[in-house]
Design a protein around this motif. Sequence first.
Motif, PDB file in Angstrom:
ATOM      1  N   MET A  58       5.206  -6.585   2.996  1.00  0.00           N
ATOM      2  CA  MET A  58       4.488  -5.486   3.550  1.00  0.00           C
ATOM      3  C   MET A  58       5.089  -4.901   4.516  1.00  0.00           C
ATOM      4  O   MET A  58       6.257  -4.272   4.237  1.00  0.00           O
ATOM      5  CB  MET A  58       3.047  -5.878   4.231  1.00  0.00           C
ATOM      6  CG  MET A  58       2.019  -6.596   2.932  1.00  0.00           C
ATOM      7  SD  MET A  58       0.483  -6.933   3.594  1.00  0.00           S
ATOM      8  CE  MET A  58      -0.422  -5.702   3.548  1.00  0.00           C
ATOM      9  N   GLY A  59       4.723  -4.640   5.750  1.00  0.00           N
ATOM     10  CA  GLY A  59       5.360  -4.153   6.844  1.00  0.00           C
ATOM     11  C   GLY A  59       6.709  -4.924   7.619  1.00  0.00           C
ATOM     12  O   GLY A  59       7.722  -4.182   7.774  1.00  0.00           O
ATOM     13  N   VAL A 136       8.578   9.442  -4.884  1.00  0.00           N
ATOM     14  CA  VAL A 136       8.604   8.237  -3.859  1.00  0.00           C
ATOM     15  C   VAL A 136       7.681   7.989  -3.286  1.00  0.00           C
ATOM     16  O   VAL A 136       6.866   8.903  -2.793  1.00  0.00           O
ATOM     17  CB  VAL A 136       9.922   8.452  -2.907  1.00  0.00           C
ATOM     18  CG1 VAL A 136       9.856   7.551  -1.966  1.00  0.00           C
ATOM     19  CG2 VAL A 136      11.195   8.886  -3.543  1.00  0.00           C
ATOM     20  N   GLN A 137       7.186   6.746  -3.331  1.00  0.00           N
ATOM     21  CA  GLN A 137       5.899   6.285  -2.592  1.00  0.00           C
ATOM     22  C   GLN A 137       6.136   5.699  -1.256  1.00  0.00           C
ATOM     23  O   GLN A 137       7.121   5.021  -0.943  1.00  0.00           O
ATOM     24  CB  GLN A 137       5.133   5.139  -3.301  1.00  0.00           C
ATOM     25  CG  GLN A 137       4.615   5.478  -4.683  1.00  0.00           C
ATOM     26  CD  GLN A 137       3.708   6.611  -4.718  1.00  0.00           C
ATOM     27  OE1 GLN A 137       2.721   6.719  -3.894  1.00  0.00           O
ATOM     28  NE2 GLN A 137       3.891   7.710  -5.423  1.00  0.00           N
ATOM     29  N   PRO A 138       5.245   6.044  -0.278  1.00  0.00           N
ATOM     30  CA  PRO A 138       5.649   5.427   1.117  1.00  0.00           C
ATOM     31  C   PRO A 138       5.522   3.942   1.351  1.00  0.00           C
ATOM     32  O   PRO A 138       4.849   3.421   0.453  1.00  0.00           O
ATOM     33  CB  PRO A 138       4.470   6.071   1.878  1.00  0.00           C
ATOM     34  CG  PRO A 138       3.555   6.564   1.347  1.00  0.00           C
ATOM     35  CD  PRO A 138       3.929   6.663  -0.126  1.00  0.00           C
ATOM     36  N   LEU A 139       6.323   3.235   2.000  1.00  0.00           N
ATOM     37  CA  LEU A 139       6.429   2.023   2.092  1.00  0.00           C
ATOM     38  C   LEU A 139       5.066   1.535   2.708  1.00  0.00           C
ATOM     39  O   LEU A 139       4.837   0.103   2.204  1.00  0.00           O
ATOM     40  CB  LEU A 139       7.294   1.581   3.026  1.00  0.00           C
ATOM     41  CG  LEU A 139       9.001   1.783   3.036  1.00  0.00           C
ATOM     42  CD1 LEU A 139       9.850   1.429   4.075  1.00  0.00           C
ATOM     43  CD2 LEU A 139       9.328   1.096   1.653  1.00  0.00           C
ATOM     44  N   LEU A 140       4.335   2.265   3.559  1.00  0.00           N
ATOM     45  CA  LEU A 140       3.077   1.475   3.976  1.00  0.00           C
ATOM     46  C   LEU A 140       1.909   2.709   3.463  1.00  0.00           C
ATOM     47  O   LEU A 140       2.348   3.971   3.742  1.00  0.00           O
ATOM     48  CB  LEU A 140       2.847   1.363   5.465  1.00  0.00           C
ATOM     49  CG  LEU A 140       3.519  -0.092   5.727  1.00  0.00           C
ATOM     50  CD1 LEU A 140       3.427  -0.070   7.350  1.00  0.00           C
ATOM     51  CD2 LEU A 140       3.148  -1.306   4.996  1.00  0.00           C
ATOM     52  N   ALA A 141       0.842   2.369   3.265  1.00  0.00           N
ATOM     53  CA  ALA A 141      -0.363   3.520   2.959  1.00  0.00           C
ATOM     54  C   ALA A 141      -0.744   3.867   4.314  1.00  0.00           C
ATOM     55  O   ALA A 141      -0.563   3.194   5.342  1.00  0.00           O
ATOM     56  CB  ALA A 141      -1.320   2.888   2.321  1.00  0.00           C
TER      57      ALA A 141
END
Length: 156
Positions: A58-59, A136-141
């Motif tokens: 995750m982060g 591209v999707q963000p690393l975190l929502a």
Amino acid sequence: MKRTTITLAVLVAGLGMAHAETVAPDNVVWNEGTIEQSLTGAPGNATEGAKIASTKSMGNCVACHEISDLADVPFQGDVGPLLDGAGDRWTEGELRGLLVNAKMTFEDTVMPAFYRTSGFTRLGKAYTGKAHEGEVQPLLAAQEIEDVIAYLMTLK
């Protein structure tokens, strides 16, 4: 009776969510390195934020930062600043700015932009053979960003 109560709770939760619009990564409003407006309009969950900060998939904040509150997570990093006292050192808006895109505050940082989807320089497919294709999707929502902020604000 139980079914009615559950239905009512779901309806109320849904109405609350209808008012909370998620800000898209390209629509984030910056003010000198800070983002004052919540990305979701909903409060963050500090427990979830701690999980995101300490989970490799995750982060993974602890890969670069040390957080004494998460002492049970092994191999914490020392690349970034110690996050103990983060809630005293930075405002929510400053933390949001750092999580969304730390380069807006610290140009030479190696911290990833956790909520950025455009403006990247990429090597082409001919060079690497593995270039990313598509959106591209963000690393975190957005809510995950708010959760991490809620957690960091508890570190006083």
